[in-house]
Scaffold this motif. Structure first.
Motif, PDB file in Angstrom:
ATOM      1  N   GLU A  93       1.159  20.222  19.478  1.00 13.31           N
ATOM      2  CA  GLU A  93       1.488  19.304  18.389  1.00 13.31           C
ATOM      3  C   GLU A  93       2.942  19.466  17.982  1.00 13.31           C
ATOM      4  O   GLU A  93       3.502  20.555  18.068  1.00 13.31           O
ATOM      5  N   GLU A  94       3.526  18.344  17.543  1.00  8.44           N
ATOM      6  CA  GLU A  94       4.907  18.356  17.071  1.00  8.44           C
ATOM      7  C   GLU A  94       4.928  18.170  15.564  1.00  8.44           C
ATOM      8  O   GLU A  94       4.160  17.385  15.011  1.00  8.44           O
ATOM      9  N   PHE A  95       5.827  18.916  14.919  1.00  5.08           N
ATOM     10  CA  PHE A  95       6.003  18.833  13.477  1.00  5.08           C
ATOM     11  C   PHE A  95       7.476  18.627  13.180  1.00  5.08           C
ATOM     12  O   PHE A  95       8.344  19.114  13.922  1.00  5.08           O
ATOM     13  N   ASP A  96       7.764  17.950  12.096  1.00  6.92           N
ATOM     14  CA  ASP A  96       9.131  17.809  11.620  1.00  6.92           C
ATOM     15  C   ASP A  96       9.594  19.191  11.150  1.00  6.92           C
ATOM     16  O   ASP A  96       8.907  19.841  10.358  1.00  6.92           O
ATOM     17  N   THR A  97      10.735  19.648  11.640  1.00 11.64           N
ATOM     18  CA  THR A  97      11.226  20.999  11.331  1.00 11.64           C
ATOM     19  C   THR A  97      11.357  21.232   9.830  1.00 11.64           C
ATOM     20  O   THR A  97      10.909  22.256   9.316  1.00 11.64           O
ATOM     21  N   ASP A  98      11.942  20.270   9.108  1.00  8.79           N
ATOM     22  CA  ASP A  98      12.129  20.440   7.667  1.00  8.79           C
ATOM     23  C   ASP A  98      10.797  20.517   6.927  1.00  8.79           C
ATOM     24  O   ASP A  98      10.620  21.342   6.038  1.00  8.79           O
ATOM     25  N   GLU A  99       9.841  19.635   7.302  1.00 12.76           N
ATOM     26  CA  GLU A  99       8.535  19.642   6.636  1.00 12.76           C
ATOM     27  C   GLU A  99       7.804  20.960   6.880  1.00 12.76           C
ATOM     28  O   GLU A  99       7.218  21.537   5.959  1.00 12.76           O
ATOM     29  N   GLY A 105       7.235  27.964   3.027  1.00 13.49           N
ATOM     30  CA  GLY A 105       7.944  28.564   1.896  1.00 13.49           C
ATOM     31  C   GLY A 105       9.439  28.659   2.100  1.00 13.49           C
ATOM     32  O   GLY A 105      10.083  29.574   1.594  1.00 13.49           O
ATOM     33  N   GLY A 106       9.996  27.738   2.886  1.00 13.27           N
ATOM     34  CA  GLY A 106      11.436  27.716   3.103  1.00 13.27           C
ATOM     35  C   GLY A 106      11.892  28.486   4.336  1.00 13.27           C
ATOM     36  O   GLY A 106      13.067  28.488   4.666  1.00 13.27           O
ATOM     37  N   GLN A 107      10.951  29.134   5.026  1.00 16.04           N
ATOM     38  CA  GLN A 107      11.312  29.881   6.243  1.00 16.04           C
ATOM     39  C   GLN A 107      11.488  28.924   7.416  1.00 16.04           C
ATOM     40  O   GLN A 107      10.740  27.955   7.550  1.00 16.04           O
TER      41      GLN A 107
END
Length: 156
Positions: A93-99, A105-107
């Protein structure tokens, strides 16, 4: 009494890969020798009890238990299609890096790290760039032929 579908079976087992690597066992001494006990310090190593046909273990294990008897020892070789299947692109699966970073928690996600999805499945992060994170949710043993040494303790 031979094991049939619906029986409750208690067994000791050791699972190995083709190269002889032990990936799971019910025996503490085997786990210690294979280095598994260090990886799972809270795990209790005890015989496994399953209902044959209940879907509690992989298909090849269930099929291999049928016909065995209490006191019997057997080696079961289970091909991928009767174990965890073959790896599939559908399980990546692909996810948006920022999301994803926000959800963590910002990592910033790191390649080689593992994530747990809401359904409890575990995935390995296999790619990270500014836009996309790819996570492989294929079972860790997908594509592997598994060998189990089983000793039947009790059949009910």
């Amino acid at each position: 009494m031979s094991i049939t579908t619906g029986d409750s079976v208690t067994l000791e087992y050791t699972g190995k890969l083709d190269d002889g690597t032990v990936f799971d066992t019910s025996k503490e001494s085997v786990a210690e020798d294979a280095g598994l006990a260090d990886a799972q310090p809270d795990r209790e190593y005890t015989p496994l009890t399953v209902e044959v046909g209940g879907g509690q273990v992989i298909e090849g294990m269930e099929e291999g238990l049928v016909g065995l008897e209490a006191g019997e020892t057997e080696t079961l070789t289970i091909p991928p299609e009767k174990a965890y299947g073959e790896p599939s692109e559908e399980n990546i699966e692909e996810f948006d890096t920022d999301e994803l970073s926000e959800m963590l928690g910002g990592q910033l996600p790191e390649e080689g790290a593992y994530l747990e999805a809401q359904d409890g499945s575990q995935g390995e992060i296999i790619h990270v760039d500014e836009d996309v994170v790819r996570v492989d949710f294929n079972p860790q043993l997908a594509g592997e032929t598994l060998t189990f040494e089983v000793e039947i303790i009790e059949v009910n």
